[in-house]
Motif scaffolding. Structure first.
Motif, PDB file in Angstrom:
ATOM      1  N   GLY A 104       0.814  -1.200   0.000  1.00  0.00           N
ATOM      2  CA  GLY A 104       0.000   0.000   0.000  1.00  0.00           C
ATOM      3  C   GLY A 104       0.854   1.259   0.000  1.00  0.00           C
ATOM      4  O   GLY A 104       2.075   1.212   0.170  1.00  0.00           O
ATOM      5  N   GLY A 105       0.201   2.392  -0.209  1.00  0.00           N
ATOM      6  CA  GLY A 105       0.931   3.644  -0.199  1.00  0.00           C
ATOM      7  C   GLY A 105       0.096   4.794  -0.712  1.00  0.00           C
ATOM      8  O   GLY A 105      -1.108   4.652  -0.943  1.00  0.00           O
ATOM      9  N   LEU A 106       0.761   5.928  -0.877  1.00  0.00           N
ATOM     10  CA  LEU A 106       0.114   7.140  -1.376  1.00  0.00           C
ATOM     11  C   LEU A 106       0.501   7.314  -2.842  1.00  0.00           C
ATOM     12  O   LEU A 106       1.691   7.382  -3.167  1.00  0.00           O
ATOM     13  N   VAL A 107      -0.493   7.377  -3.706  1.00  0.00           N
ATOM     14  CA  VAL A 107      -0.258   7.551  -5.139  1.00  0.00           C
ATOM     15  C   VAL A 107      -1.200   8.623  -5.668  1.00  0.00           C
ATOM     16  O   VAL A 107      -2.121   9.051  -4.977  1.00  0.00           O
ATOM     17  N   GLN A 108      -0.956   9.037  -6.901  1.00  0.00           N
ATOM     18  CA  GLN A 108      -1.829  10.015  -7.539  1.00  0.00           C
ATOM     19  C   GLN A 108      -2.837   9.311  -8.433  1.00  0.00           C
ATOM     20  O   GLN A 108      -2.620   8.173  -8.877  1.00  0.00           O
ATOM     21  N   ALA A 109      -3.922   9.991  -8.712  1.00  0.00           N
ATOM     22  CA  ALA A 109      -4.941   9.443  -9.604  1.00  0.00           C
ATOM     23  C   ALA A 109      -4.308   9.084 -10.942  1.00  0.00           C
ATOM     24  O   ALA A 109      -3.503   9.844 -11.484  1.00  0.00           O
ATOM     25  N   GLY A 110      -4.664   7.909 -11.433  1.00  0.00           N
ATOM     26  CA  GLY A 110      -4.110   7.424 -12.681  1.00  0.00           C
ATOM     27  C   GLY A 110      -2.902   6.526 -12.517  1.00  0.00           C
ATOM     28  O   GLY A 110      -2.497   5.839 -13.463  1.00  0.00           O
ATOM     29  N   ASP A 111      -2.324   6.518 -11.324  1.00  0.00           N
ATOM     30  CA  ASP A 111      -1.154   5.686 -11.061  1.00  0.00           C
ATOM     31  C   ASP A 111      -1.552   4.223 -10.893  1.00  0.00           C
ATOM     32  O   ASP A 111      -2.737   3.878 -10.818  1.00  0.00           O
ATOM     33  N   SER A 112      -0.519   3.382 -10.786  1.00  0.00           N
ATOM     34  CA  SER A 112      -0.708   1.955 -10.572  1.00  0.00           C
ATOM     35  C   SER A 112      -0.060   1.535  -9.263  1.00  0.00           C
ATOM     36  O   SER A 112       0.873   2.194  -8.779  1.00  0.00           O
ATOM     37  N   LEU A 113      -0.540   0.445  -8.726  1.00  0.00           N
ATOM     38  CA  LEU A 113      -0.014  -0.085  -7.474  1.00  0.00           C
ATOM     39  C   LEU A 113      -0.324  -1.567  -7.432  1.00  0.00           C
ATOM     40  O   LEU A 113      -1.387  -1.989  -7.913  1.00  0.00           O
ATOM     41  N   THR A 114       0.593  -2.346  -6.881  1.00  0.00           N
ATOM     42  CA  THR A 114       0.350  -3.772  -6.725  1.00  0.00           C
ATOM     43  C   THR A 114       0.462  -4.161  -5.267  1.00  0.00           C
ATOM     44  O   THR A 114       1.481  -3.897  -4.620  1.00  0.00           O
ATOM     45  N   LEU A 115      -0.590  -4.750  -4.749  1.00  0.00           N
ATOM     46  CA  LEU A 115      -0.611  -5.253  -3.386  1.00  0.00           C
ATOM     47  C   LEU A 115      -0.261  -6.740  -3.385  1.00  0.00           C
ATOM     48  O   LEU A 115      -0.543  -7.448  -4.345  1.00  0.00           O
ATOM     49  N   SER A 116       0.330  -7.176  -2.296  1.00  0.00           N
ATOM     50  CA  SER A 116       0.606  -8.598  -2.134  1.00  0.00           C
ATOM     51  C   SER A 116       0.057  -9.075  -0.805  1.00  0.00           C
ATOM     52  O   SER A 116      -0.121  -8.283   0.129  1.00  0.00           O
ATOM     53  N   CYS A 117      -0.215 -10.353  -0.741  1.00  0.00           N
ATOM     54  CA  CYS A 117      -0.713 -10.978   0.476  1.00  0.00           C
ATOM     55  C   CYS A 117       0.049 -12.281   0.660  1.00  0.00           C
ATOM     56  O   CYS A 117      -0.159 -13.231  -0.109  1.00  0.00           O
ATOM     57  N   ALA A 118       0.912 -12.315   1.648  1.00  0.00           N
ATOM     58  CA  ALA A 118       1.709 -13.511   1.924  1.00  0.00           C
ATOM     59  C   ALA A 118       0.986 -14.369   2.950  1.00  0.00           C
ATOM     60  O   ALA A 118       0.557 -13.862   3.988  1.00  0.00           O
ATOM     61  N   ALA A 119       0.862 -15.652   2.644  1.00  0.00           N
ATOM     62  CA  ALA A 119       0.137 -16.564   3.519  1.00  0.00           C
ATOM     63  C   ALA A 119       1.076 -17.589   4.131  1.00  0.00           C
ATOM     64  O   ALA A 119       2.045 -18.021   3.510  1.00  0.00           O
ATOM     65  N   SER A 120       0.775 -17.973   5.333  1.00  0.00           N
ATOM     66  CA  SER A 120       1.514 -19.037   6.001  1.00  0.00           C
ATOM     67  C   SER A 120       0.526 -19.870   6.805  1.00  0.00           C
ATOM     68  O   SER A 120      -0.596 -19.450   7.060  1.00  0.00           O
ATOM     69  N   GLY A 121       0.943 -21.033   7.175  1.00  0.00           N
ATOM     70  CA  GLY A 121       0.052 -21.893   7.931  1.00  0.00           C
ATOM     71  C   GLY A 121      -0.364 -23.093   7.106  1.00  0.00           C
ATOM     72  O   GLY A 121       0.432 -23.667   6.380  1.00  0.00           O
ATOM     73  N   ARG A 122      -1.649 -23.408   7.147  1.00  0.00           N
ATOM     74  CA  ARG A 122      -2.123 -24.568   6.414  1.00  0.00           C
ATOM     75  C   ARG A 122      -1.954 -24.367   4.914  1.00  0.00           C
ATOM     76  O   ARG A 122      -1.674 -23.277   4.462  1.00  0.00           O
ATOM     77  N   THR A 123      -2.161 -25.394   4.151  1.00  0.00           N
ATOM     78  CA  THR A 123      -1.894 -25.371   2.721  1.00  0.00           C
ATOM     79  C   THR A 123      -2.612 -24.223   2.038  1.00  0.00           C
ATOM     80  O   THR A 123      -3.815 -24.158   2.001  1.00  0.00           O
ATOM     81  N   PHE A 124      -1.841 -23.284   1.503  1.00  0.00           N
ATOM     82  CA  PHE A 124      -2.384 -22.099   0.863  1.00  0.00           C
ATOM     83  C   PHE A 124      -3.198 -22.454  -0.367  1.00  0.00           C
ATOM     84  O   PHE A 124      -4.215 -21.829  -0.652  1.00  0.00           O
ATOM     85  N   GLY A 125      -2.761 -23.453  -1.084  1.00  0.00           N
ATOM     86  CA  GLY A 125      -3.376 -23.765  -2.360  1.00  0.00           C
ATOM     87  C   GLY A 125      -4.778 -24.324  -2.278  1.00  0.00           C
ATOM     88  O   GLY A 125      -5.394 -24.575  -3.312  1.00  0.00           O
TER      89      GLY A 125
END
Length: 124
Positions: free
Chosen positions: A9-30
């Motif tokens: 996450g972060g601060l961006v301007q209108a029209g910009d792009s951003l990629t979020l990630s979600c890292a999982a741990s624990g039981r089988t993610f798949g």
């Protein structure tokens, strides 16, 4: 149990792009159906996009369709949300979530595991 940690996450301007990630741990993610939700100030948490365990089927809400792309890499236990053409109304805390079953749902109360959220702010 599945533990989820969002980043990107972060601060961006209108029209910009951003990629979020979600890292999982624990039981089988798949084996988990995963999703992104968001909550803007003063509003209820809303569904953004979801993805099946295999990654072959995705679903995006109408207000982000064509601009946001959800994906997952089961080998890395990570889910992504690529966002382009961001608008000020996309400003929110973005959460990743996982549910134990594979049935589609946009209802937050059907998701069993949640991350802590990452703030996305889009300035005009």
């Amino acid at each position: 149990q599945v533990q989820l940690v969002e980043a990107g996450g972060g601060l961006v301007q209108a029209g910009d792009s951003l990629t979020l990630s979600c890292a999982a741990s624990g039981r089988t993610f798949g084996t988990n159906l995963m999703a992104w939700f968001r909550q803007a100030p003063g509003k209820e948490r809303e569904f953004v996009a979801g993805i099946r365990p295999s990654g072959g089927t995705t679903y995006a809400s109408d207000y982000v369709k064509g601009r946001f792309t959800i994906s997952r890499d089961n080998a890395k236990n990570t889910m992504y949300l690529q966002m382009i053409s961001l608008k000020p109304e996309d400003t929110a805390v973005y959460y990743c979530a996982a549910k134990n079953s594979m049935a589609w749902s946009i209802a937050q109360n059907e998701y069993h595991y949640w991350g802590q959220g990452t703030q996305v702010t889009v300035s005009s």
